[in-house]
Motif scaffolding. Sequence first.
Motif, mmCIF file in Angstrom:
data_model
loop_
_atom_site.group_PDB
_atom_site.id
_atom_site.type_symbol
_atom_site.label_atom_id
_atom_site.label_comp_id
_atom_site.label_asym_id
_atom_site.label_seq_id
_atom_site.Cartn_x
_atom_site.Cartn_y
_atom_site.Cartn_z
ATOM 1 N N UNK A 16 7.452 -6.440 16.952
ATOM 2 C CA UNK A 16 8.239 -7.811 16.493
ATOM 3 C C UNK A 16 9.282 -7.462 15.652
ATOM 4 N N UNK B 87 0.824 -1.428 0.097
ATOM 5 C CA UNK B 87 -0.139 0.207 0.096
ATOM 6 C C UNK B 87 0.773 1.231 0.048
ATOM 7 N N UNK C 205 1.965 -3.241 13.709
ATOM 8 C CA UNK C 205 0.713 -3.760 12.789
ATOM 9 C C UNK C 205 -0.392 -4.253 13.518
ATOM 10 N N UNK C 206 -0.173 -4.432 15.023
ATOM 11 C CA UNK C 206 -1.234 -5.246 15.711
ATOM 12 C C UNK C 206 -2.088 -4.005 16.311
ATOM 13 N N UNK C 207 -3.214 -4.103 16.577
ATOM 14 C CA UNK C 207 -4.259 -3.369 17.374
ATOM 15 C C UNK C 207 -4.884 -3.987 18.204
ATOM 16 N N UNK C 208 -4.314 -5.334 18.874
ATOM 17 C CA UNK C 208 -4.540 -6.201 19.952
ATOM 18 C C UNK C 208 -4.553 -5.343 21.220
ATOM 19 N N UNK C 209 -5.585 -5.024 21.755
ATOM 20 C CA UNK C 209 -5.785 -4.395 22.877
ATOM 21 C C UNK C 209 -4.853 -4.520 24.331
ATOM 22 N N UNK C 210 -4.778 -5.724 24.108
ATOM 23 C CA UNK C 210 -3.803 -6.468 25.308
ATOM 24 C C UNK C 210 -2.326 -6.127 25.395
ATOM 25 N N UNK C 211 -1.877 -6.047 23.679
ATOM 26 C CA UNK C 211 -0.516 -5.748 23.338
ATOM 27 C C UNK C 211 -0.406 -4.152 23.728
ATOM 28 N N UNK D 67 -0.776 2.297 15.338
ATOM 29 C CA UNK D 67 -0.893 1.135 14.804
ATOM 30 C C UNK D 67 -0.639 1.098 13.160
ATOM 31 N N UNK D 68 0.186 0.669 12.486
ATOM 32 C CA UNK D 68 0.730 0.863 11.220
ATOM 33 C C UNK D 68 -0.488 0.742 10.566
ATOM 34 N N UNK D 69 -1.094 1.720 9.890
ATOM 35 C CA UNK D 69 -2.246 1.525 8.742
ATOM 36 C C UNK D 69 -1.884 1.020 7.490
ATOM 37 N N UNK D 70 -2.691 0.192 7.048
ATOM 38 C CA UNK D 70 -2.467 -0.275 5.535
ATOM 39 C C UNK D 70 -2.651 0.877 4.541
ATOM 40 N N UNK D 71 -3.507 1.737 5.101
ATOM 41 C CA UNK D 71 -3.950 2.867 4.048
ATOM 42 C C UNK D 71 -2.715 3.926 4.354
ATOM 43 N N UNK E 135 -9.220 -13.174 18.111
ATOM 44 C CA UNK E 135 -9.035 -12.579 19.325
ATOM 45 C C UNK E 135 -10.391 -12.975 20.254
#
Lengths: 552, 143
Positions: free
Chosen positions: B70, A328, B99-105, B119-123, A392
């Motif tokens: 990571x 992207x 790249x993760x939006x895991x709430x725990x992370x 969070x690195x967005x793809x857009x 999740x």
Amino acid sequence: MGYFNPKMYTFVVFKSLYHIQFFGEINTYLMSEQTVRDFSTDQFIETDQQLSRLISNLPGFVYRCANDANWTMFYISDVCEKVTGYKPDDFLYNRKIAFNDIIHPAYQKELHEDWEIILKKNKSFEHEYKIITASGDERWVWEQGFGVFDEKGKLMYLEGFIRDITERKTVQEALVVSERKFRALFNEMADQAVLCRIDRNEKGEVKNTSIIDLNESFIRVLGIRNPLDIIGKSPCDVLRLDSIPYYNEVMQAISEGRNLSFVADFEPLEKRFKVSAIAIQQDIFAIIASDITELMHYNDVLLEKNKELENYVYVTSHDLRSPLVNIQGFSTRLRKHTDKIGELILASEIDQTTKENLDELIKQKIPHTLDYIFNSVGKMERMLNSLLQISRTGRIAMNIQQIKMYGLMSKVIHAVEYQLQEINARVDIEDLPDCYGDEAMLNQLFSNIITNAVKYRDNQRQLKISISGVSRYKKVLYRIMDNGIGIPKEHLEKIWYVFYRVDNRHVPGDGIGLSVVKRIVEKHHGKIWVESTERYGTTFFIELPALNFSEN
Amino acid sequence: MSYNREIIILIAEDDDGHAELIVEGLRETGLKNQIIRFDNGSDIWDYLVDVHKEGGTENNAEYLVMLDINMPLVDGTEVLRRIKNRDDMKNIPVIMLTTTDDPREIEKCYQLGCNVYITKPVEFIKFAETLQKLGFFLQIIKV
């Protein structure tokens, strides 16, 4: 009474009554031998009437008969009609029928032989046997009798008492059958079972428990050599444990007449059991243990695999996002560079034809190519996000509490109220039973189902959603019914699959709503199923725990 | 005089593409700061330890750290933990980029003391906007 002079037989009848006095129900009529001797001759006249009343009130009939093949009757009281269906006159001197003939053939010989022995030993006769009544029915009777001898010791006749015991016998037989069934089940069942009794002290406190019965499986699993030795012992001693898991809880439950189930490890055998304590009657209970060691092992393996799979999904979707960011990002840069090239070409002195060719590339072909890339990246990202969301749902720790379902459902409906108003939908929520679960998860579960009902409504009619629920033993069953377009039969099973969408042309969505729903239901140890008729509507059934539970 | 120049931005990011896009994005917001990129957690930690020898920092420079989670050798959360556990480093602003939006992370990173979590967005447009805000943020923290 033609052949019977009461005066003559009074003493005899009383004597026979005396002999059978142990027979509970007639105790009230009994007189002691002393009383009988006290009767004066004058009193006899008066007593005759009392006596015949007494005899007719007996719960059976008295007889006097000959010791012959027919049991020829000299006297037989009125009640014999009630028991045998024949009148007393029918038996007297075998007029119509010999008493022996109404005795069931299977017992005739036996009775004669028995009497013979009894008379020799001068003992009283007692027997239970079957008779065949005038109407042909079989009935059980109980007889007690004895021989009456003259002064020289010569047998004069036999007399005694016969009563109908069919009812008792039926109950007894049913009991025997029931006991036999119980024995068969008890001993042949694969589970280990023991019956125990709670012994209490004077204050009514539990002193100890003792085993009163145990089955074959229990004997086998514990390797008991002498099962009889176990009877009366405490389960602690038998299991060779210092303390029995859930002992106090079981005592509490049984004392209250409740059953209790739990899972416990039995270390001496390195096994895990599902144990049920079942209250049978006051302070008597059964313990039934099923060996679930293997089951638990597979369960653990399955849980482990599931976790692995979830982690795999998580890591994969996470890692796949990384290159996507680059595709992207760099495509965006490519677009910027292309725009710049366009500007440069405009300012350059290239011939018109080449300019037009380049223009086509830069303004149409490259942007067209990039659009495909962006669209695909967007789609892939949505899918990865969906996968992450599902994994999740599986990984997240639950916060289990009692859920006021009516309140939760109202919240869910409230969240989509604007949309529902816009399409003029009608939602009916009945009073709903409460359940246990994770509020956020259940909110999502019902939201997804309601959202689907809205998405897949039939535009030709007003959308109606009705929500109801019933309590079912330890579970609650909720029903969400809509009158939407329904799901074609061939799609019914697949709707739970990730990314599966019945019709992805007309309705927007990522195809994970029901996958998430299913995951949530599974996390609650519940069940979900769907019934649907195309063009008429869809009904979702969701079964959730009515009692508190733990996640694993 | 611009304060911006005095902050050195350290980026630890193992993906070359991501690193390039981040640097590019920051530059596009007008940021002129020196940017040093590392491709693992171990190297950025060695660098930080090196410049924090004998009390103060070398050349009195200020740092801002951007960490990918990571990474090989030492991962981003570990670098974050080490920075926040050292008195002479704990004031360094740390931005987690993942790249993760895991709430725990996310929760874990904030517990460890990270200042911003992105969070690195793809857009990419969104990403550029975020980086722009970040550039703004970098100016604010200096003032």
